[in-house]
Enzyme design. Structure first.
Site, PDB file in Angstrom:
ATOM      1  N   HIS A  47       0.973  -1.461   0.032  1.00  0.00           N
ATOM      2  CA  HIS A  47      -0.016  -0.069   0.001  1.00  0.00           C
ATOM      3  C   HIS A  47       0.914   1.328  -0.008  1.00  0.00           C
ATOM      4  O   HIS A  47       1.946   1.220   0.661  1.00  0.00           O
ATOM      5  CB  HIS A  47      -0.967   0.052   1.332  1.00  0.00           C
ATOM      6  CG  HIS A  47      -2.035   0.830   1.057  1.00  0.00           C
ATOM      7  ND1 HIS A  47      -2.191   2.325   1.390  1.00  0.00           N
ATOM      8  CD2 HIS A  47      -3.420   0.817   0.601  1.00  0.00           C
ATOM      9  CE1 HIS A  47      -3.032   2.803   1.247  1.00  0.00           C
ATOM     10  NE2 HIS A  47      -3.887   1.833   0.477  1.00  0.00           N
TER      11      HIS A  47
ATOM     12  N   ASP B  96      -8.105  -5.336   0.119  1.00  0.00           N
ATOM     13  CA  ASP B  96      -8.652  -6.339  -0.994  1.00  0.00           C
ATOM     14  C   ASP B  96      -8.138  -7.726  -0.927  1.00  0.00           C
ATOM     15  O   ASP B  96      -8.478  -8.375  -1.646  1.00  0.00           O
ATOM     16  CB  ASP B  96      -7.838  -5.647  -2.341  1.00  0.00           C
ATOM     17  CG  ASP B  96      -8.460  -4.331  -2.789  1.00  0.00           C
ATOM     18  OD1 ASP B  96      -9.795  -4.008  -2.697  1.00  0.00           O
ATOM     19  OD2 ASP B  96      -7.861  -3.577  -3.369  1.00  0.00           O
TER      20      ASP B  96
HETATM   21  N1  CMC Z   1       4.208  -7.490  -4.689  1.00  0.00           N
HETATM   22  C1  CMC Z   1       5.388  -7.861  -4.964  1.00  0.00           C
HETATM   23  N2  CMC Z   1       6.356  -6.354  -4.808  1.00  0.00           N
HETATM   24  C2  CMC Z   1       5.622  -5.470  -4.588  1.00  0.00           C
HETATM   25  C3  CMC Z   1       4.417  -5.324  -4.330  1.00  0.00           C
HETATM   26  C4  CMC Z   1       3.579  -6.537  -4.580  1.00  0.00           C
HETATM   27  N3  CMC Z   1       2.133  -6.588  -4.402  1.00  0.00           N
HETATM   28  N4  CMC Z   1       3.990  -4.171  -4.101  1.00  0.00           N
HETATM   29  C5  CMC Z   1       5.142  -3.303  -4.270  1.00  0.00           C
HETATM   30  N5  CMC Z   1       6.115  -4.050  -4.530  1.00  0.00           N
HETATM   31  C6  CMC Z   1       7.478  -3.511  -4.549  1.00  0.00           C
HETATM   32  C7  CMC Z   1       7.680  -2.977  -6.092  1.00  0.00           C
HETATM   33  O1  CMC Z   1       8.199  -3.592  -6.781  1.00  0.00           O
HETATM   34  C8  CMC Z   1       8.763  -1.777  -5.494  1.00  0.00           C
HETATM   35  O2  CMC Z   1       9.985  -2.463  -5.402  1.00  0.00           O
HETATM   36  P1  CMC Z   1      11.360  -1.621  -5.667  1.00  0.00           P
HETATM   37  O3  CMC Z   1      11.491  -0.508  -4.589  1.00  0.00           O
HETATM   38  O4  CMC Z   1      12.398  -2.779  -5.530  1.00  0.00           O
HETATM   39  O5  CMC Z   1      11.170  -0.935  -6.936  1.00  0.00           O
HETATM   40  C9  CMC Z   1       8.294  -1.625  -3.967  1.00  0.00           C
HETATM   41  O6  CMC Z   1       7.664  -2.915  -3.635  1.00  0.00           O
HETATM   42  C10 CMC Z   1       7.499  -0.327  -3.736  1.00  0.00           C
HETATM   43  O7  CMC Z   1       6.186  -0.480  -4.649  1.00  0.00           O
HETATM   44  P2  CMC Z   1       5.793   0.766  -5.499  1.00  0.00           P
HETATM   45  O8  CMC Z   1       4.973   0.220  -6.670  1.00  0.00           O
HETATM   46  O9  CMC Z   1       6.816   1.710  -5.840  1.00  0.00           O
HETATM   47  O10 CMC Z   1       4.876   1.406  -4.261  1.00  0.00           O
HETATM   48  P3  CMC Z   1       3.523   2.399  -4.579  1.00  0.00           P
HETATM   49  O11 CMC Z   1       3.095   2.832  -3.244  1.00  0.00           O
HETATM   50  O12 CMC Z   1       3.741   3.044  -5.788  1.00  0.00           O
HETATM   51  O13 CMC Z   1       2.161   1.163  -4.878  1.00  0.00           O
HETATM   52  C11 CMC Z   1       0.681  -0.510  -4.766  1.00  0.00           C
HETATM   53  C12 CMC Z   1       1.365   0.778  -3.850  1.00  0.00           C
HETATM   54  C13 CMC Z   1      -0.576  -0.623  -3.732  1.00  0.00           C
HETATM   55  C14 CMC Z   1       0.081   0.265  -5.931  1.00  0.00           C
HETATM   56  C15 CMC Z   1       1.386  -1.575  -4.813  1.00  0.00           C
HETATM   57  O14 CMC Z   1       1.976  -2.138  -3.622  1.00  0.00           O
HETATM   58  C16 CMC Z   1       0.699  -2.706  -5.718  1.00  0.00           C
HETATM   59  O15 CMC Z   1       0.873  -2.801  -6.914  1.00  0.00           O
HETATM   60  N6  CMC Z   1       0.064  -3.696  -4.986  1.00  0.00           N
HETATM   61  C17 CMC Z   1      -0.716  -4.830  -5.654  1.00  0.00           C
HETATM   62  C18 CMC Z   1      -1.836  -4.139  -6.198  1.00  0.00           C
HETATM   63  C19 CMC Z   1      -2.817  -4.158  -4.797  1.00  0.00           C
HETATM   64  O16 CMC Z   1      -3.063  -4.787  -4.012  1.00  0.00           O
HETATM   65  N7  CMC Z   1      -3.531  -2.736  -4.855  1.00  0.00           N
HETATM   66  C20 CMC Z   1      -4.661  -2.341  -4.070  1.00  0.00           C
HETATM   67  C21 CMC Z   1      -3.947  -1.506  -3.095  1.00  0.00           C
HETATM   68  S1  CMC Z   1      -5.094  -1.113  -1.573  1.00  0.00           S
HETATM   69  C22 CMC Z   1      -6.643  -0.810  -2.005  1.00  0.00           C
HETATM   70  C23 CMC Z   1      -6.740   0.404  -2.917  1.00  0.00           C
HETATM   71  O17 CMC Z   1      -5.903   1.260  -2.932  1.00  0.00           O
HETATM   72  O18 CMC Z   1      -7.636   0.426  -3.765  1.00  0.00           O
END
Ligand code: CMC
Length: 430
Positions: free
Chosen positions: A307, A365
């Protein structure tokens, strides 16, 4: 320069004092509003990781400590003691209602549940297998065609009516989208039923036989709506605010929020979690998928994990996990292989250095889809369920924004990296 200002020193030594603003709780905020005027530079923050876009008194999140509060009330307390309709009143009006206020609000929502009959014709135009999120965004957008002239955003009465219509009609639209998908007749709303009961009867009843509403389903859905009701400046809410900041019709602004929610990184994740669990299939495949999620060269992510704000745990996930146990037990499905798989996946990921270092925990989720599935709600409707809960948050933020005297059209700047000026070349010379 005041003592409590942030001092920014440019490469040529010019100093600018940036005022520091304090909220009720939470980290301080540096006000960079005058930075361009005074220093001729913009800030650069893709994804708005360090940028606040507005003042708000609706919802507070502390991502480090896993805190979520609506109007100051911890979500755990609201989940335990309140109902979605009461929470909706709280989010829209800023205070818990008295018994009389709640009754009046509840009745108002009940009498706004029907759609203009002409609006039902929209569903005849969709293909039978149109995704319900596509139908929801299109039909909510079309509400602007029905209510455009009666929507003067500067009129508080109109703002109230807008909020009531969104809250009351979204379940009717959502259920109609589902009925189209399964080829069953549309069920009209019943105003003798409460919010979640009415939604369930519109989803699952058929005109040919009586339908018994399951109280377990009502309790679970009410809780999920409470937990999804608001989440401060998330992607879909910011989209609603941004669209509406131009003065756009609020129904179309909510439709914009619905489309933003649909993405798998946001509300679409609940659908993606179920698809992922089904793909993993058995506990012995978990390691393979955890390794895929950790592999930089593999785009696969563990859906329902991570998140932007929560870096400890998502308090909503903890409550939903408990509800998941309860629902499956009450429905006699506590041996659900998907739930066992999800619990095991959570345990394995939480012990893994990659997930620990990156502070990736199950989010809202991760478990919600297992509850929806147990209640007979198909995967394609999961994000619609999220939208029904979040509709009140979008509406509360729209109302807050529209009454904010400081609001301006949302218009971020950019770091231009395209070609510098060059001259047009005639087509025969290229
Ligand atoms: N699985 C594996 N690696 C992950 C995941 C994951 N679910 N989420 C983040 N990472 C890694 C990502 O690869 C990155 O690694 P690095 O620093 O080496 O590049 C690091 O963690 C930070 O991730 P980010 O994508 O830069 O973080 P963000 O804050 O931009 O994204 C997120 C947050 C929720 C979009 C992301 O964690 C994600 O894609 N999760 C899976 C989708 C998901 O479950 N979404 C629902 C979110 S909660 C409900 C809502 O908001 O609607």
């Amino acid at each position: 320069m005041t003592k409590d200002a942030f001092r920014l020193i440019s490469p040529d030594g010019t100093e600018t004092a940036l005022p520091i603003r304090e909220g009720t709780v939470g980290p301080s905020v540096i006000d960079v509003g005058k930075l361009y005027k005074e220093q001729g530079v913009f800030t650069y923050d893709p994804g708005f990781v360090s940028t606040g876009s507005c003042e708000s008194d609706i919802t507070y999140i502390d991502g480090e400590d896993g805190v979520l509060m609506y109007r100051g009330y911890p979500v755990e307390q609201l989940a335990k003691h309140s109902t979605f309709i009461e929470v909706a009143y709280l989010l829209l009006h800023g205070a818990l209602p008295t018994a009389a206020e709640l009754e009046e609000f509840d009745n108002t929502i009940r009498v706004h549940t029907m759609l203009n009959e002409g609006m039902l014709n929209f569903f005849k135009g969709f293909r039978y297998d149109a995704h319900p999120m596509a139908q929801l965004s299109a039909v909510v957008g079309s509400m602007s065609a029905y209510y455009h002239d009666e929507m003067d955003a500067s009129n508080p009465k109109h703002r109230d009516i807008f909020a009531h219509r969104i809250l009351a009609k979204l379940p009717t639209i959502a259920a109609a989208a589902y009925k189209l998908n399964i080829g069953q007749p549309f069920m009209y709303p019943r105003n003798d039923l409460d919010y979640c009961e009415n939604f369930l009867q519109m989803m699952f009843a058929v005109p040919a036989e009586p339908y018994e509403i399951d109280p377990v389903a009502v309790e679970a859905i009410d809780l999920l709506f409470i937990l999804h009701a608001d989440h401060e400046q998330n992607c879909s809410t910011s989209t609603v605010r941004m669209a509406a900041s131009s003065g756009a019709n609020p129904y179309t602004s909510i439709a914009a929020g619905i489309t933003a929610l649909w993405g798998p990184a946001h509300g679409g994740a609940n659908e993606a979690v179920l698809d992922m669990l089904q793909e993993i299939g058995t506990v012995k495949n978990i390691k393979k998928y955890v390794d895929k999620a950790k592999d930089k060269n593999d785009p696969f992510r563990l859906m329902g994990f991570g998140h932007r704000v929560y870096k400890n745990f998502d308090p909503r996930a903890t409550i939903i996990r408990e509800m998941c146990h309860k629902v499956l037990k009450q429905l006699g499905r506590d041996d659900s292989p998907l739930f066992e798989l999800a619990l095991e996946l959570e345990q394995i990921a939480l012990k893994d250095d990659y997930f620990i270092e990156k502070k990736l925990y199950p989010n809202v989720d991760f478990y919600s889809g297992i509850i929806y599935r147990a209640l007979g709600i198909p995967t394609s409707m999961f994000t619609v369920m999220f939208a029904l809960g979040r509709s009140v948050g979008w509406t509360a933020h729209w109302r807050e924004m529209i009454s904010d005297p400081h609001v301006r059209i949302a218009r971020p700047r950019q770091l231009y990296v395209g070609p510098a000026q060059r001259d047009y070349v005639a087509i025969d010379k290229r």
